[in-house]
Design a protein around this motif. Structure first.
Motif, PDB file in Angstrom:
ATOM      1  N   VAL A 183      -5.453  -0.125  18.642  1.00 25.37           N
ATOM      2  CA  VAL A 183      -6.082  -1.087  19.546  1.00 25.37           C
ATOM      3  C   VAL A 183      -5.090  -2.202  19.875  1.00 25.37           C
ATOM      4  O   VAL A 183      -4.382  -2.701  19.001  1.00 25.37           O
ATOM      5  N   ARG A 184      -5.047  -2.567  21.143  1.00 22.63           N
ATOM      6  CA  ARG A 184      -4.185  -3.671  21.553  1.00 22.63           C
ATOM      7  C   ARG A 184      -4.781  -4.364  22.776  1.00 22.63           C
ATOM      8  O   ARG A 184      -5.545  -3.751  23.537  1.00 22.63           O
ATOM      9  N   PRO A 185      -4.443  -5.626  22.996  1.00 24.63           N
ATOM     10  CA  PRO A 185      -4.918  -6.319  24.208  1.00 24.63           C
ATOM     11  C   PRO A 185      -4.321  -5.687  25.452  1.00 24.63           C
ATOM     12  O   PRO A 185      -3.229  -5.109  25.412  1.00 24.63           O
ATOM     13  N   GLN A 187     -14.020  -5.734  22.622  1.00 30.77           N
ATOM     14  CA  GLN A 187     -13.150  -5.308  21.528  1.00 30.77           C
ATOM     15  C   GLN A 187     -13.897  -4.450  20.503  1.00 30.77           C
ATOM     16  O   GLN A 187     -13.346  -3.446  20.031  1.00 30.77           O
ATOM     17  N   TRP A 213      -9.280  -4.869  26.374  1.00 27.30           N
ATOM     18  CA  TRP A 213      -8.718  -4.185  25.219  1.00 27.30           C
ATOM     19  C   TRP A 213      -8.536  -2.712  25.563  1.00 27.30           C
ATOM     20  O   TRP A 213      -9.264  -2.169  26.399  1.00 27.30           O
TER      21      TRP A 213
END
Length: 272
Positions: free
Chosen positions: A58-60, A44, A69
């Motif tokens: 940013v996102r999973p 991350q 990520w």
């Protein structure tokens, strides 16, 4: 002293991608091309650093290899550094849910050490590859991205013929320069292909630019005769009935990945 059979490689920090999977209904997904680069990584902090440098959110990401990520950046251009002798690998590959089933150079299938079983006709092979019944060109380019923390490589994987031939040409010129480390610019170029009677196909092609090189510098580094010979061998469609000059082999690069991959199709150079 290093082991004789051990090849040096750099740690892979993450992937650079030019496509993504989007919902298509009935719980399925389809590939979608992007106009800007997408980065994915298990780290991350690295993806946060990409966002600070190139923008995006940013996102999973639930990748086939596990939780990661991702960030779709706001840039179609990356300033990169590469090692010409280690930056590129190319194979014809067939992937299914269980992993890589075939990996060949166009003549020999290396996993079984048997002749390639794909159709010789390129058009027929391309049609079968769309349904996962034949190998497709798999080009992997490893670069270091300027402005990001840590020292390691980001890998771009694409499956189109334009990327396969053009990236190889750029790396060939970079090797002729004799430099161990080369600065470059990786750019996602949007192209169109029109075929009578069919909808216009739009796709992205990753292009490796070498702004620090010039024709004069190349001639000075390699010599006019050597450059002329190499370029003559690389011209598409050129044949010599009197003598067939073998194509120069690519140097060994990082070993191909072994993780499970999901089959995907779509744009000419789509890599999701």
């Amino acid at each position: 002293m290093p082991l004789i059979e051990t090849q040096m490689r750099f740690r892979e920090l993450g992937r650079i991608r030019i496509g993504q999977q989007v919902p298509s209904g009935n719980g399925r997904t389809r590939p979608e091309k992007l106009e800007h680069f997408r980065f994915t990584s298990a780290s991350q902090p690295l993806i946060e650093a990409v966002r600070e440098l190139l923008g995006g959110k940013v996102r999973p990401w639930a990748s086939p290899a596990g939780a990661q990520w991702e960030v779709v950046t706001e840039s179609d251009t990356l300033d990169v550094v590469l090692l010409p002798e280690m930056a590129l690998t190319q194979w014809m590959e067939l992937w299914r849910g269980g992993g890589c089933e075939r990996r060949c150079d166009g003549e020999v299938e290396t996993l079984s050490d048997q002749p390639c079983v794909c159709p010789v006709d390129p058009a027929e092979r391309r049609e079968l590859a769309k349904d996962g019944r034949a190998c497709k060109p798999t080009t992997r380019l490893s670069v270091m991205v300027r402005g990001l923390p840590d020292v390691g490589i980001w890998r771009l994987e694409v499956h189109g013929w334009y990327a396969a031939t053009e990236l190889m040409g750029s790396l060939h010129l970079a090797r002729l320069s004799g430099a161990g480390v080369v600065e470059g610019r990786l750019r996602l170029e949007q192209r169109e292909k029109k075929v009578p009677g069919k909808p216009t196909m739009r796709y992205g092609v990753p292009v490796l630019e070498l702004p620090g090189m010039s024709v004069d510098a190349l001639l000075g580094a390699a010599g006019t005769a050597q450059v002329g010979s190499c370029v003559r061998q690389q011209l598409p469609g050129r044949t010599d009935r009197r003598e067939r000059v073998p194509r120069p082999a690519l140097p060994p690069g990082p070993p191909p990945p072994t993780e499970t991959r999901f089959r995907h199709g779509g744009a000419e150079d789509g890599g999701t």
